[in-house]
Motif scaffolding. Structure first.
Motif, PDB file in Angstrom:
ATOM      1  N   TRP A  73      31.058   8.213  17.052  1.00 26.49           N
ATOM      2  CA  TRP A  73      29.707   7.755  16.756  1.00 26.49           C
ATOM      3  C   TRP A  73      29.712   6.308  16.277  1.00 26.49           C
ATOM      4  O   TRP A  73      30.727   5.768  15.834  1.00 26.49           O
ATOM      5  N   ARG A  74      28.534   5.692  16.351  1.00 23.77           N
ATOM      6  CA  ARG A  74      28.319   4.375  15.760  1.00 23.77           C
ATOM      7  C   ARG A  74      26.854   4.275  15.319  1.00 23.77           C
ATOM      8  O   ARG A  74      25.972   4.905  15.910  1.00 23.77           O
ATOM      9  N   PHE A  75      26.614   3.475  14.287  1.00 26.02           N
ATOM     10  CA  PHE A  75      25.263   3.000  13.995  1.00 26.02           C
ATOM     11  C   PHE A  75      25.152   1.581  14.547  1.00 26.02           C
ATOM     12  O   PHE A  75      26.106   0.804  14.483  1.00 26.02           O
ATOM     13  N   LEU A  76      23.981   1.277  15.109  1.00 30.32           N
ATOM     14  CA  LEU A  76      23.782  -0.047  15.694  1.00 30.32           C
ATOM     15  C   LEU A  76      23.974  -1.142  14.657  1.00 30.32           C
ATOM     16  O   LEU A  76      23.384  -1.081  13.579  1.00 30.32           O
ATOM     17  N   PRO A  77      24.738  -2.164  14.955  1.00 27.67           N
ATOM     18  CA  PRO A  77      24.737  -3.326  14.079  1.00 27.67           C
ATOM     19  C   PRO A  77      23.427  -4.108  14.213  1.00 27.67           C
ATOM     20  O   PRO A  77      22.901  -4.648  13.239  1.00 27.67           O
ATOM     21  N   ARG A  78      22.895  -4.154  15.426  1.00 28.99           N
ATOM     22  CA  ARG A  78      21.601  -4.799  15.695  1.00 28.99           C
ATOM     23  C   ARG A  78      21.049  -4.192  16.987  1.00 28.99           C
ATOM     24  O   ARG A  78      21.753  -3.454  17.683  1.00 28.99           O
ATOM     25  N   LEU A  84      26.206   1.728   7.875  1.00 34.89           N
ATOM     26  CA  LEU A  84      27.571   2.117   8.232  1.00 34.89           C
ATOM     27  C   LEU A  84      27.960   1.497   9.569  1.00 34.89           C
ATOM     28  O   LEU A  84      28.201   2.207  10.544  1.00 34.89           O
ATOM     29  N   ILE A  85      27.983   0.198   9.633  1.00 32.02           N
ATOM     30  CA  ILE A  85      28.520  -0.421  10.837  1.00 32.02           C
ATOM     31  C   ILE A  85      30.037  -0.269  10.809  1.00 32.02           C
ATOM     32  O   ILE A  85      30.641  -0.049   9.759  1.00 32.02           O
ATOM     33  N   ILE A  86      30.656  -0.385  11.945  1.00 33.96           N
ATOM     34  CA  ILE A  86      32.043   0.033  12.110  1.00 33.96           C
ATOM     35  C   ILE A  86      32.996  -0.707  11.187  1.00 33.96           C
ATOM     36  O   ILE A  86      33.981  -0.131  10.707  1.00 33.96           O
ATOM     37  N   GLU A  87      32.730  -1.966  10.905  1.00 37.70           N
ATOM     38  CA  GLU A  87      33.635  -2.713  10.029  1.00 37.70           C
ATOM     39  C   GLU A  87      33.698  -2.096   8.638  1.00 37.70           C
ATOM     40  O   GLU A  87      34.770  -2.044   8.017  1.00 37.70           O
ATOM     41  N   GLU A  88      32.571  -1.600   8.144  1.00 31.56           N
ATOM     42  CA  GLU A  88      32.597  -0.975   6.822  1.00 31.56           C
ATOM     43  C   GLU A  88      33.302   0.365   6.868  1.00 31.56           C
ATOM     44  O   GLU A  88      34.022   0.735   5.929  1.00 31.56           O
ATOM     45  N   VAL A  89      33.111   1.125   7.945  1.00 36.06           N
ATOM     46  CA  VAL A  89      33.820   2.398   8.075  1.00 36.06           C
ATOM     47  C   VAL A  89      35.326   2.165   7.998  1.00 36.06           C
ATOM     48  O   VAL A  89      36.054   2.876   7.293  1.00 36.06           O
ATOM     49  N   ARG A 106      14.788  10.906  15.869  1.00 33.13           N
ATOM     50  CA  ARG A 106      15.387  10.547  14.585  1.00 33.13           C
ATOM     51  C   ARG A 106      16.673   9.750  14.777  1.00 33.13           C
ATOM     52  O   ARG A 106      16.972   8.847  13.985  1.00 33.13           O
ATOM     53  N   TRP A 107      17.448  10.061  15.815  1.00 31.72           N
ATOM     54  CA  TRP A 107      18.622   9.230  16.139  1.00 31.72           C
ATOM     55  C   TRP A 107      18.181   7.804  16.448  1.00 31.72           C
ATOM     56  O   TRP A 107      18.772   6.844  15.957  1.00 31.72           O
ATOM     57  N   MET A 108      17.171   7.689  17.312  1.00 28.52           N
ATOM     58  CA  MET A 108      16.752   6.362  17.752  1.00 28.52           C
ATOM     59  C   MET A 108      16.188   5.560  16.584  1.00 28.52           C
ATOM     60  O   MET A 108      16.438   4.358  16.457  1.00 28.52           O
ATOM     61  N   ALA A 109      15.431   6.207  15.714  1.00 27.67           N
ATOM     62  CA  ALA A 109      14.879   5.506  14.553  1.00 27.67           C
ATOM     63  C   ALA A 109      15.977   5.082  13.581  1.00 27.67           C
ATOM     64  O   ALA A 109      15.861   4.058  12.912  1.00 27.67           O
ATOM     65  N   ALA A 110      17.046   5.866  13.526  1.00 26.34           N
ATOM     66  CA  ALA A 110      18.174   5.529  12.649  1.00 26.34           C
ATOM     67  C   ALA A 110      19.121   4.521  13.280  1.00 26.34           C
ATOM     68  O   ALA A 110      20.048   4.055  12.609  1.00 26.34           O
ATOM     69  N   GLY A 111      18.915   4.185  14.554  1.00 22.83           N
ATOM     70  CA  GLY A 111      19.841   3.310  15.251  1.00 22.83           C
ATOM     71  C   GLY A 111      21.197   3.969  15.426  1.00 22.83           C
ATOM     72  O   GLY A 111      22.238   3.312  15.377  1.00 22.83           O
ATOM     73  N   PHE A 112      21.184   5.273  15.677  1.00 19.60           N
ATOM     74  CA  PHE A 112      22.419   6.054  15.769  1.00 19.60           C
ATOM     75  C   PHE A 112      22.786   6.304  17.222  1.00 19.60           C
ATOM     76  O   PHE A 112      21.936   6.659  18.035  1.00 19.60           O
ATOM     77  N   VAL A 113      24.060   6.131  17.527  1.00 24.58           N
ATOM     78  CA  VAL A 113      24.577   6.391  18.872  1.00 24.58           C
ATOM     79  C   VAL A 113      25.600   7.505  18.757  1.00 24.58           C
ATOM     80  O   VAL A 113      26.654   7.343  18.136  1.00 24.58           O
ATOM     81  N   HIS A 114      25.280   8.648  19.348  1.00 24.59           N
ATOM     82  CA  HIS A 114      26.147   9.828  19.217  1.00 24.59           C
ATOM     83  C   HIS A 114      27.498   9.604  19.869  1.00 24.59           C
ATOM     84  O   HIS A 114      28.530   9.969  19.322  1.00 24.59           O
ATOM     85  N   ILE A 118      32.152  13.003   7.580  1.00 24.13           N
ATOM     86  CA  ILE A 118      31.449  13.010   6.298  1.00 24.13           C
ATOM     87  C   ILE A 118      30.467  11.851   6.227  1.00 24.13           C
ATOM     88  O   ILE A 118      29.293  12.018   5.859  1.00 24.13           O
ATOM     89  N   LEU A 119      30.922  10.669   6.593  1.00 27.46           N
ATOM     90  CA  LEU A 119      30.072   9.485   6.522  1.00 27.46           C
ATOM     91  C   LEU A 119      28.869   9.597   7.450  1.00 27.46           C
ATOM     92  O   LEU A 119      27.728   9.322   7.055  1.00 27.46           O
ATOM     93  N   ALA A 120      29.101   9.982   8.706  1.00 28.84           N
ATOM     94  CA  ALA A 120      28.006  10.063   9.673  1.00 28.84           C
ATOM     95  C   ALA A 120      26.952  11.064   9.231  1.00 28.84           C
ATOM     96  O   ALA A 120      25.741  10.767   9.227  1.00 28.84           O
ATOM     97  N   ALA A 121      27.383  12.263   8.852  1.00 27.09           N
ATOM     98  CA  ALA A 121      26.431  13.309   8.480  1.00 27.09           C
ATOM     99  C   ALA A 121      25.663  12.931   7.221  1.00 27.09           C
ATOM    100  O   ALA A 121      24.459  13.184   7.110  1.00 27.09           O
ATOM    101  N   THR A 122      26.343  12.297   6.273  1.00 23.66           N
ATOM    102  CA  THR A 122      25.700  11.946   5.013  1.00 23.66           C
ATOM    103  C   THR A 122      24.622  10.892   5.217  1.00 23.66           C
ATOM    104  O   THR A 122      23.506  11.009   4.678  1.00 23.66           O
ATOM    105  N   LEU A 123      24.911   9.859   6.003  1.00 24.85           N
ATOM    106  CA  LEU A 123      23.894   8.831   6.219  1.00 24.85           C
ATOM    107  C   LEU A 123      22.763   9.338   7.093  1.00 24.85           C
ATOM    108  O   LEU A 123      21.587   9.039   6.835  1.00 24.85           O
ATOM    109  N   LEU A 124      23.066  10.113   8.127  1.00 25.21           N
ATOM    110  CA  LEU A 124      21.990  10.637   8.964  1.00 25.21           C
ATOM    111  C   LEU A 124      21.044  11.513   8.158  1.00 25.21           C
ATOM    112  O   LEU A 124      19.817  11.448   8.329  1.00 25.21           O
ATOM    113  N   GLU A 125      21.580  12.330   7.275  1.00 24.12           N
ATOM    114  CA  GLU A 125      20.711  13.142   6.429  1.00 24.12           C
ATOM    115  C   GLU A 125      19.828  12.249   5.561  1.00 24.12           C
ATOM    116  O   GLU A 125      18.625  12.500   5.402  1.00 24.12           O
TER     117      GLU A 125
END
Length: 482
Positions: free
Chosen positions: A270-275, A435-440, A242-250, A138-145
């Motif tokens: 999945w993860r979003f890049l922290p940096r 949505l870095i992993i610590e918040e998830v 769009r993944w790369m621009a979002a800093g998303f790692v599948h 839910i979290l991944a799909a919602t933020l990616l959208e």
């Protein structure tokens, strides 16, 4: 009346026949507690008026929707998993439940499941999904959208009352069944299975099905397989950008996790890049970094090559090679557009756009530990119009360094794209939604400890506010029309 006139069932996949899927029965769960329903997504297929009891009957017990599939279908496919071919795949804990037309666009959409029970393709698996896994999707799909990436939408999450044992999280853990709404679940691996059995006739049938339903503009193409390959290359390049621009790692870019319509789905590790970090991986078991952030372009192109190899059974290689050779240009063009959208500025032509995009990536790299990925784009959304906001914000000191001088100078030359978006209250906040992993983990903790869903739903509300503020989809529609 629970079904609005916008509900237009159109179950088309079943017409492909028994070579493509197996009828299955959903699991009989001991409990069905509704935890999440996506009424905005439901409205696109005319299901938003269902009361909770009816919702649970259809998406917890899987009573068939009216005039739709009479039984769920577990789809057949193969795939490369970390580049090792696996002929024993298929829907092992999910199925295609229904298909319907989308309000406004007339696109055919799938309602499909995860965690709905065992199928002929479950192998040794229990066919279940952990509740935490459902929350993470839910979290991944919602933020990616919200960030403008083509993605499936988490449609429903129902807790099912079973205790599951998993090796990668504390067990026993809670169980759930997820329903997702997506444009298609026809994977690269769907074609791979047919090629494995040398079923040229079925490959042609599947190509015709995909063209009719998803790429009707290709109906009269003289070389339909090559034309489809070109379209899938373009869609996959846009998804990747769009993944790369979002800093998303599948995390698991196997061929069975890519679909012909170029949307991301089935979110596992999945993860979003922290940096900024090209070597950042999402899956703890990706020891070689095969699917690291910086290698995602390589992974997507490799998967496209496997799809092209399947299509060599039904057409000459020349057109397929031409389609593959267009990937690099398609990706670079899509990445420029994606970064400009994330910065909220209008194009100034290819040369200037390339210089801005390159300087943005350099700024992210040189920002080091002090600069997170998402705040960079948030701070500078709107370009020069956000200078005051960025230079008075929590990262102002970093932005005044020499590392950012070139980026700021180049960004100042670009006009903001619909600058009225900056008046939204979202941009009055010091920090973006990320949505870095610590918040998830912090969102899951109160659910696990006290069954407290408040923090999760509050987070989803904030992401929805960000989606409306960025309005990247609407901005793209306006550009296409101008």
């Amino acid at each position: 009346m629970s079904f609005t006139p916008a509900y237009r069932p159109d179950p088309r996949f079943q017409a492909l026949g028994g070579d493509f899927a197996d009828p299955v029965q959903p699991a009989d769960f001991p409990e069905t507690a509704l935890r999440f329903r996506n009424d905005r997504a439901a409205a696109t297929v005319g299901l938003e008026a269902l009361d909770d009891a009816a919702w649970i009957r259809h998406f917890g017990r899987f009573d068939p929707l009216p005039d739709n599939q009479s039984v769920p279908l577990a789809m057949r496919y193969h795939g490369h998993q970390f580049r090792v071919y696996n002929p024993d795949l298929g829907d092992g804990r999910g199925f295609l439940f229904a298909q319907a037309r989308e309000r406004g666009t007339d696109r055919l959409l799938d309602l499909a499941t995860k965690g709905s029970g065992q199928t002929p393709w479950s192998r040794a698996g229990d066919g279940r999904l952990t509740l935490k896994g459902g929350v993470r999707e839910i979290l991944a799909a919602t933020l990616l959208e919200a960030l403008g990436a083509p993605t499936s939408r988490a449609f429903s999450l129902i807790e099912t009352g079973e205790a599951l044992t998993r090796g990668d999280e504390p067990s026993p853990t809670r169980s759930a069944v997820l329903t997702r709404l997506s444009h298609s679940h026809i994977r690269f691996g769907t074609f791979q299975r047919l090629a494995y059995f040398e079923r040229r006739d079925l490959i042609v049938r599947l190509i015709d099905h995909v063209v009719e339903l998803y790429y009707p503009e290709l109906a009269d193409a003289p070389d339909r397989p090559a034309a489809l390959m070109e379209a899938v290359v373009a869609a996959s390049a846009r998804l990747l950008a769009r993944w790369m621009a979002a800093g998303f790692v599948h995390g698991v870019l196997n061929t069975d996790n890519m679909v012909v319509t170029g949307e991301s789905f089935d979110y596992g590790p999945w993860r979003f890049l922290p940096r900024n970090d090209p070597n950042f991986t999402a899956a703890y078991f990706d020891h070689q970094g095969l699917y690291s952030f910086g290698r995602q372009p390589e992974a997507v192109f490799w998967n496209l090559q496997q799809l092209a190899a399947c299509l060599t059974l039904v057409t000459d290689q020349q057109g397929l090679l031409a389609a593959l050779n267009g990937f690099s240009d398609a990706y670079r063009t899509a990445l420029r557009a994606a970064i400009l959208d994330r910065l909220g500025v209008r194009s100034r032509g290819a040369e200037a756009d390339i210089e801005l995009v390159n300087s943005a990536f350099r700024a992210l790299a040189e920002g080091g530990e002090g600069l997170r990925w998402e705040p960079f784009f948030f701070d500078w959304f709107g370009g020069e119009a956000s200078t005051g906001r960025a230079m008075d914000g929590p990262r102002a000191e970093l932005y005044r360094t020499e590392n950012f001088e070139i980026f700021r100078r180049r960004l100042a030359a670009f006009d903001p794209d619909w600058p009225e978006r900056l008046a939204d209250p979202v941009f009055q906040r010091p920090e973006p939604e990320e949505l870095i992993i610590e918040e998830v983990e912090s969102l899951w903790a109160p659910i696990a400890a006290e069954d407290d869903w408040g923090p999760l739903h509050a987070k989803l509300d904030r992401i929805e506010s960000a989606r409306r503020a960025y309005d990247l989809g609407a901005a793209g529609d306006k550009k296409a029309a101008s």
